[in-house]
Design a protein around this motif. Sequence first.
Motif, PDB file in Angstrom:
ATOM      1  N   ARG A 422       0.829  -1.208   0.000  1.00 52.94           N
ATOM      2  CA  ARG A 422       0.000   0.000   0.000  1.00 52.94           C
ATOM      3  C   ARG A 422       0.869   1.266   0.000  1.00 52.94           C
ATOM      4  NH1 ARG A 422      -4.278  -0.906   4.747  1.00 52.94           N
ATOM      5  NH2 ARG A 422      -5.439   0.699   3.607  1.00 52.94           N
ATOM      6  N   ASN A 423       1.810   1.287  -0.919  1.00 51.52           N
ATOM      7  CA  ASN A 423       2.789   2.377  -0.964  1.00 51.52           C
ATOM      8  C   ASN A 423       2.500   3.375  -2.087  1.00 51.52           C
ATOM      9  OD1 ASN A 423       3.440   0.925  -3.222  1.00 51.52           O
ATOM     10  ND2 ASN A 423       5.523   0.399  -2.584  1.00 51.52           N
ATOM     11  N   GLU A 424       1.232   3.517  -2.488  1.00 56.60           N
ATOM     12  CA  GLU A 424       0.885   4.380  -3.613  1.00 56.60           C
ATOM     13  C   GLU A 424       1.332   5.827  -3.392  1.00 56.60           C
ATOM     14  OE1 GLU A 424      -1.204   2.442  -2.038  1.00 56.60           O
ATOM     15  OE2 GLU A 424      -2.234   1.086  -3.440  1.00 56.60           O
ATOM     16  N   ALA A 425       1.164   6.342  -2.182  1.00 57.81           N
ATOM     17  CA  ALA A 425       1.542   7.734  -1.913  1.00 57.81           C
ATOM     18  C   ALA A 425       3.047   7.919  -2.033  1.00 57.81           C
ATOM     19  CB  ALA A 425       1.059   8.159  -0.532  1.00 57.81           C
ATOM     20  N   THR A 426       3.807   6.979  -1.480  1.00 56.19           N
ATOM     21  CA  THR A 426       5.270   7.063  -1.568  1.00 56.19           C
ATOM     22  C   THR A 426       5.721   6.995  -3.020  1.00 56.19           C
ATOM     23  OG1 THR A 426       5.314   5.829   0.521  1.00 56.19           O
ATOM     24  CG2 THR A 426       7.412   6.162  -0.598  1.00 56.19           C
ATOM     25  N   VAL A 427       5.150   6.076  -3.775  1.00 57.33           N
ATOM     26  CA  VAL A 427       5.501   5.943  -5.187  1.00 57.33           C
ATOM     27  C   VAL A 427       5.178   7.226  -5.947  1.00 57.33           C
ATOM     28  CG1 VAL A 427       4.890   4.748  -7.331  1.00 57.33           C
ATOM     29  CG2 VAL A 427       5.283   3.431  -5.240  1.00 57.33           C
ATOM     30  N   ALA A 428       4.033   7.834  -5.658  1.00 55.82           N
ATOM     31  CA  ALA A 428       3.640   9.064  -6.353  1.00 55.82           C
ATOM     32  C   ALA A 428       4.608  10.203  -6.059  1.00 55.82           C
ATOM     33  CB  ALA A 428       2.215   9.450  -5.954  1.00 55.82           C
ATOM     34  N   VAL A 430       7.826   9.938  -5.177  1.00 55.81           N
ATOM     35  CA  VAL A 430       9.104   9.655  -5.830  1.00 55.81           C
ATOM     36  C   VAL A 430       8.989   9.869  -7.331  1.00 55.81           C
ATOM     37  CG1 VAL A 430      10.768   7.830  -6.351  1.00 55.81           C
ATOM     38  CG2 VAL A 430       9.865   8.081  -4.025  1.00 55.81           C
ATOM     39  N   ARG A 431       7.899   9.409  -7.932  1.00 61.54           N
ATOM     40  CA  ARG A 431       7.708   9.591  -9.367  1.00 61.54           C
ATOM     41  C   ARG A 431       7.686  11.077  -9.728  1.00 61.54           C
ATOM     42  NH1 ARG A 431       5.884  11.378 -14.137  1.00 61.54           N
ATOM     43  NH2 ARG A 431       4.463  10.092 -15.335  1.00 61.54           N
ATOM     44  N   THR A 432       7.021  11.895  -8.913  1.00 58.34           N
ATOM     45  CA  THR A 432       6.955  13.338  -9.180  1.00 58.34           C
ATOM     46  C   THR A 432       8.323  13.984  -9.067  1.00 58.34           C
ATOM     47  OG1 THR A 432       4.691  13.318  -8.274  1.00 58.34           O
ATOM     48  CG2 THR A 432       5.755  15.466  -8.548  1.00 58.34           C
ATOM     49  N   LEU A 433       9.087  13.587  -8.054  1.00 53.91           N
ATOM     50  CA  LEU A 433      10.441  14.127  -7.895  1.00 53.91           C
ATOM     51  C   LEU A 433      11.336  13.746  -9.073  1.00 53.91           C
ATOM     52  CD1 LEU A 433      11.014  13.523  -4.085  1.00 53.91           C
ATOM     53  CD2 LEU A 433      11.118  15.746  -5.216  1.00 53.91           C
ATOM     54  N   ARG A 434      11.188  12.532  -9.590  1.00 53.06           N
ATOM     55  CA  ARG A 434      12.048  12.073 -10.679  1.00 53.06           C
ATOM     56  C   ARG A 434      11.769  12.797 -11.999  1.00 53.06           C
ATOM     57  NH1 ARG A 434      12.419   5.545  -9.269  1.00 53.06           N
ATOM     58  NH2 ARG A 434      13.942   5.816  -7.576  1.00 53.06           N
ATOM     59  N   ASP A 435      10.634  13.480 -12.070  1.00 47.25           N
ATOM     60  CA  ASP A 435      10.385  14.319 -13.241  1.00 47.25           C
ATOM     61  C   ASP A 435      11.280  15.558 -13.247  1.00 47.25           C
ATOM     62  OD1 ASP A 435       8.508  12.629 -14.203  1.00 47.25           O
ATOM     63  OD2 ASP A 435       6.787  13.929 -13.833  1.00 47.25           O
ATOM     64  N   LEU A 436      11.842  15.889 -12.082  1.00 47.24           N
ATOM     65  CA  LEU A 436      12.610  17.128 -11.941  1.00 47.24           C
ATOM     66  C   LEU A 436      14.077  16.907 -11.591  1.00 47.24           C
ATOM     67  CD1 LEU A 436       9.964  19.141  -9.870  1.00 47.24           C
ATOM     68  CD2 LEU A 436      10.495  19.459 -12.283  1.00 47.24           C
ATOM     69  N   PHE A 437      14.388  15.812 -10.896  1.00 48.22           N
ATOM     70  CA  PHE A 437      15.742  15.593 -10.393  1.00 48.22           C
ATOM     71  C   PHE A 437      16.342  14.327 -11.016  1.00 48.22           C
ATOM     72  CE2 PHE A 437      13.691  18.163  -7.129  1.00 48.22           C
ATOM     73  CZ  PHE A 437      14.682  19.084  -6.810  1.00 48.22           C
ATOM     74  N   ASP A 438      17.639  14.389 -11.259  1.00 47.86           N
ATOM     75  CA  ASP A 438      18.341  13.233 -11.823  1.00 47.86           C
ATOM     76  C   ASP A 438      18.410  12.077 -10.842  1.00 47.86           C
ATOM     77  OD1 ASP A 438      18.828  14.695 -14.153  1.00 47.86           O
ATOM     78  OD2 ASP A 438      20.729  15.491 -13.391  1.00 47.86           O
ATOM     79  N   GLN A 439      18.608  12.406  -9.579  1.00 50.83           N
ATOM     80  CA  GLN A 439      18.785  11.370  -8.545  1.00 50.83           C
ATOM     81  C   GLN A 439      17.732  11.540  -7.458  1.00 50.83           C
ATOM     82  OE1 GLN A 439      21.013   9.120  -9.308  1.00 50.83           O
ATOM     83  NE2 GLN A 439      21.882  10.350 -10.994  1.00 50.83           N
ATOM     84  N   LEU A 496      12.900   1.619  -4.422  1.00 51.69           N
ATOM     85  CA  LEU A 496      11.446   1.573  -4.560  1.00 51.69           C
ATOM     86  C   LEU A 496      11.088   1.408  -6.034  1.00 51.69           C
ATOM     87  CD1 LEU A 496       8.740   1.977  -2.956  1.00 51.69           C
ATOM     88  CD2 LEU A 496       8.839   4.363  -3.718  1.00 51.69           C
ATOM     89  N   GLU A 497      10.280   0.421  -6.317  1.00 50.96           N
ATOM     90  CA  GLU A 497       9.877   0.193  -7.702  1.00 50.96           C
ATOM     91  C   GLU A 497       8.800   1.200  -8.098  1.00 50.96           C
ATOM     92  OE1 GLU A 497       7.942  -3.335 -10.511  1.00 50.96           O
ATOM     93  OE2 GLU A 497       8.709  -3.790  -8.497  1.00 50.96           O
ATOM     94  N   VAL A 498       9.055   1.976  -9.130  1.00 50.86           N
ATOM     95  CA  VAL A 498       8.120   3.001  -9.603  1.00 50.86           C
ATOM     96  C   VAL A 498       7.758   2.686 -11.048  1.00 50.86           C
ATOM     97  CG1 VAL A 498       7.751   5.456 -10.025  1.00 50.86           C
ATOM     98  CG2 VAL A 498       9.112   4.719  -8.051  1.00 50.86           C
ATOM     99  N   ALA A 499       6.518   2.338 -11.269  1.00 57.11           N
ATOM    100  CA  ALA A 499       6.058   1.998 -12.625  1.00 57.11           C
ATOM    101  C   ALA A 499       6.010   3.250 -13.487  1.00 57.11           C
ATOM    102  CB  ALA A 499       4.686   1.344 -12.558  1.00 57.11           C
ATOM    103  N   PRO A 500       6.231   3.114 -14.797  1.00 60.39           N
ATOM    104  CA  PRO A 500       6.213   4.285 -15.693  1.00 60.39           C
ATOM    105  C   PRO A 500       4.907   5.076 -15.635  1.00 60.39           C
ATOM    106  CG  PRO A 500       7.113   2.364 -16.821  1.00 60.39           C
ATOM    107  CD  PRO A 500       6.587   1.872 -15.515  1.00 60.39           C
ATOM    108  N   GLY A 501       3.807   4.411 -15.393  1.00 58.80           N
ATOM    109  CA  GLY A 501       2.516   5.101 -15.359  1.00 58.80           C
ATOM    110  C   GLY A 501       2.066   5.501 -13.975  1.00 58.80           C
ATOM    111  N   ALA A 502       2.977   5.541 -13.020  1.00 56.52           N
ATOM    112  CA  ALA A 502       2.615   5.891 -11.647  1.00 56.52           C
ATOM    113  C   ALA A 502       2.060   7.312 -11.584  1.00 56.52           C
ATOM    114  CB  ALA A 502       3.832   5.754 -10.735  1.00 56.52           C
TER     115      ALA A 502
END
Length: 539
Positions: A422-428, A430-439, A496-502
């Motif tokens: 039930r880690n949807e919030a954490t994944v969201a 991280v996914r949002t941050l990865r749109d802006l940061f390299d690491q 943390l596994e982050v799916a492309p469509g997260a």
Amino acid sequence: MRGGGIAPQPVCLGAMSTMSERLFSVYLVVTTVVCGALVMVIEVLGSRVIGPFFGVSLYVWTSLITVALLALAAGYAIGGWLSDRRPSPDYLYAIILVAGLLVLFVPAAQYPVLTAAQPLGLRTGAFVSTLVLFGPSLLLMGCVSPYVVKIAAREFRQIGSTVGRFYAYSTVGSCAGTVLTGFVLIAYLGVNRIFQMTGALLILLGVLYYVLMRRRYVVAVAALAPLLFFPGGGPVSAVLPNGTRVELIANRDSFYGNLKVVEYSYGATRTREMLIDGLIQGGIDVQSRLSVYGYSYLMQYLPRALNPDGTRCLVIGLGAGLVPAWYAEQGVITDVVDIDPAVVDLAREYFGFAGSERVHIEDARYFLRRSAQRYDYLLLDVFNGDTTPGHVLSLEAFQLMKERLSPAGVLAINLVASLRERNEATVAIVRTLRDLFDQVTLYPAFDARGGDGVGNVIVVAYQGEPRSLERMPDSFPVHRLAYQEVMSNLGRSFELEVAPGALRLTDDYNPVDVIDSWLREDVRRAILAGTAWEVLLRR
């Protein structure tokens, strides 16, 4: 009856002179405005009674609003029915007197009601306790408007203008009550005192009617008697099952929440914590002033270890002030942003925070927009109720943070997060941050391989190639209560596994409050299990 019309039922005003009737008409307007104001005072204050126990979440506010609407709707119906059968002002002001008595004793009733509701769970418990504490008084207050209209409208041809006029008076009063409570009363008087004043005002409305209009002094004296028995204050202390003594040493209501400072004593160990609406914001050993919680050491060490030559730091969310104080001790120029001046006051008074010249009292997003300063470290440690507010966890908010970082700057965010199930919030996030940061890397402050995978997680983000952590210096002090936790997890990242469509969080669509609601409920259960209820409920 004439022409098939309905003859209006006369309103019993008793033997009043023309002057008395004029005075009574004015008094009806005053009654309408005051009752309209006090309905909103009760509704706004409700979150401050329920919040420290059940949290300040979407579910608590939903319970408050639902109970208020249901109670007022029932009150309108009952008041209209009763006013047709007992159209005397005596009944109206008796209803107001009883409502005042119910409000007056909310501070005394909150402890038994909230403790009895706790086994029902957080959602049902919040709703039931809200219904019991505020439903009866709000229902009686709902009776006021139809009763006033019935008394004021002597003829049916006046009914439209009379209803419109008195509902306008009531709405003006509601606006005044909302503004006065939110902008003034909570911060300067405290919740219990405001409830007592609200109850006293309602009782006084009834008493003045019976004295001035009806000359019934015995009724007035009997109604005023409960004002002599306001629940008292005094120090709060308790002993936990393991023998630890708990003492509440500071208790303040600010514009943004209920703040408490609590001390724990066991043998020679004495620790102190800051709580906001029951959630721990930091804790120290009173003697050494070191943090007793591991996550604060990670917030200190990780950004510094990834950018050891940084010279400027921005901390959003002061808490007890331990993290910004540590950076200042390292010679780093440190700014702090916190929306609540009461937090700053408590950090200075009870936790040794001394960074007054670099504290900015304002909203984080506003500061990030107006500031042109760039920082080598940007640390986000903000909690509202049981979770980080969504407006600082969106793509637009992270973009503002990125703009405030130097090229080698490091962003670190303290979250209470789930890493496995039930880690949807954490994944969201991280996914949002990865749109802006390299690491973007996660560093749990707990063993993520065991237990339920839930706890404090430091999310670190920066630009460029991956960096290795600098070795922690020997001079880095860690309190013995946090030593094992820190040394076991320091520098240990979690993939943390982050799916492309997260889900990507934006200002337009940010359902963090919904998708991690179960986590906030778990946090609140842990608070109730680990904190003396006498401390949580003391206002």
